[in-house]
Design a protein around this motif. Sequence first.
Motif, PDB file in Angstrom:
ATOM      1  N   ILE A  62       0.986  -0.913   0.155  1.00  0.00           N
ATOM      2  CA  ILE A  62      -0.437  -0.010  -0.212  1.00  0.00           C
ATOM      3  C   ILE A  62       0.807   1.611   0.146  1.00  0.00           C
ATOM      4  O   ILE A  62       0.315   2.330  -0.586  1.00  0.00           O
ATOM      5  N   ALA A  63       1.958   1.111   1.168  1.00  0.00           N
ATOM      6  CA  ALA A  63       2.782   2.402   0.662  1.00  0.00           C
ATOM      7  C   ALA A  63       3.574   2.694  -0.638  1.00  0.00           C
ATOM      8  O   ALA A  63       3.978   3.437  -0.823  1.00  0.00           O
ATOM      9  N   ALA A  64       3.392   1.307  -1.758  1.00  0.00           N
ATOM     10  CA  ALA A  64       4.177   1.818  -2.619  1.00  0.00           C
ATOM     11  C   ALA A  64       3.606   1.900  -3.823  1.00  0.00           C
ATOM     12  O   ALA A  64       3.963   2.943  -5.045  1.00  0.00           O
ATOM     13  N   MET A  65       1.945   2.403  -3.262  1.00  0.00           N
ATOM     14  CA  MET A  65       1.315   3.067  -4.123  1.00  0.00           C
ATOM     15  C   MET A  65       0.727   4.211  -3.433  1.00  0.00           C
ATOM     16  O   MET A  65      -0.431   3.928  -3.268  1.00  0.00           O
ATOM     17  N   PRO A  66       1.077   5.293  -3.733  1.00  0.00           N
ATOM     18  CA  PRO A  66       0.875   6.619  -3.785  1.00  0.00           C
ATOM     19  C   PRO A  66      -0.637   7.393  -3.787  1.00  0.00           C
ATOM     20  O   PRO A  66      -1.157   8.083  -3.103  1.00  0.00           O
ATOM     21  N   ASP A  67      -0.560   6.543  -4.943  1.00  0.00           N
ATOM     22  CA  ASP A  67      -2.378   7.371  -5.747  1.00  0.00           C
ATOM     23  C   ASP A  67      -3.195   6.390  -5.664  1.00  0.00           C
ATOM     24  O   ASP A  67      -4.195   6.303  -6.215  1.00  0.00           O
ATOM     25  N   LEU A  68      -3.134   5.154  -4.816  1.00  0.00           N
ATOM     26  CA  LEU A  68      -4.420   4.354  -4.549  1.00  0.00           C
ATOM     27  C   LEU A  68      -5.253   4.750  -4.321  1.00  0.00           C
ATOM     28  O   LEU A  68      -5.030   5.206  -3.333  1.00  0.00           O
TER      29      LEU A  68
END
Length: 311
Positions: A62-68
């Motif tokens: 989740i942290a690796a996808m800032p636009d999630l």
Amino acid sequence: MTKYDAVQIAAFPVPESYTAPTDLVIKALFEESNPQGWLEANGAGIPVMLSHSGVAVTADMIAAMPDLMLVANFGVGVDLVDHAALERRGVVLTHTPDALTDDVADMAMALMLGGIRRIGAGDRLVRAGRWSTPLTRSVRGLSLGILGLGRIGSEIARLAAAFGMDISYHNRSAIADSPYQYANSPVELARTVDVLVAAIPGGGSEPLISDIVIEAIGPDGLFVNIARGSVVDESALLDALENGSLGAAALDVFMNEPKIDPRFMALDNVLLSPHRGSATEEARIRMANETYANAANCVAGRSLVDIYRQR
């Protein structure tokens, strides 16, 4: 660089003829040798993660996808999702409970009938060249306790009523206008029924079906689990099946699937199934269609269905 609408972290178990919709550009993350590394290098700008009930959605992902904006889960179970990480980011989680309700409820009934009428034991006798007809019990008139009267539990109750079973249930609170008897606790429910079916979500810190609940089902009782392996104290369940304090069990789910405890293999009073509750072509197609539709709706700014809300 390709602009992806979504990353899919695991392959969905769908019929071979099924194809994903063409209105989404999807990265098959499960094909990468280092999925987390790929996400950290490429996760920006991707709004949707497509997940699977059998695969973890971690805080690092989740942290690796800032636009999630959305995690769209294929399946009803979300106990492997880091809910706290999603909540901190305001990311929506959807799942597919309605898509598999009927088939999982059917599986519960199949396991119940198989456990009561000892179908598995009979199959093994015939295959071994033996022929005997030990008496079992009639389903009609037995009492059924449903732990979790949600979508699936309610459908199990409807089907069981057609078999003339006397139905009661336990939830966190009684359901207004329910035609079924409410029990104040899992133990109280277990003490008053011939068959106890688990139809509750997994993910709790402690199994709701404890050694005390298992003992309360009794030496003539049947325990059926189509929920999650984590909802039951599996060690206590095995002890009870081995020593006869629980009559029988019929199980579609286990701890540490698919490497289940080998103690199960030696037991003749347990019916084992490899987590096949939603494993019909029809259910899997419905599940995939809803998961992909939620992804497409998120990208297009449309409303979502079956948003998961923690109880």
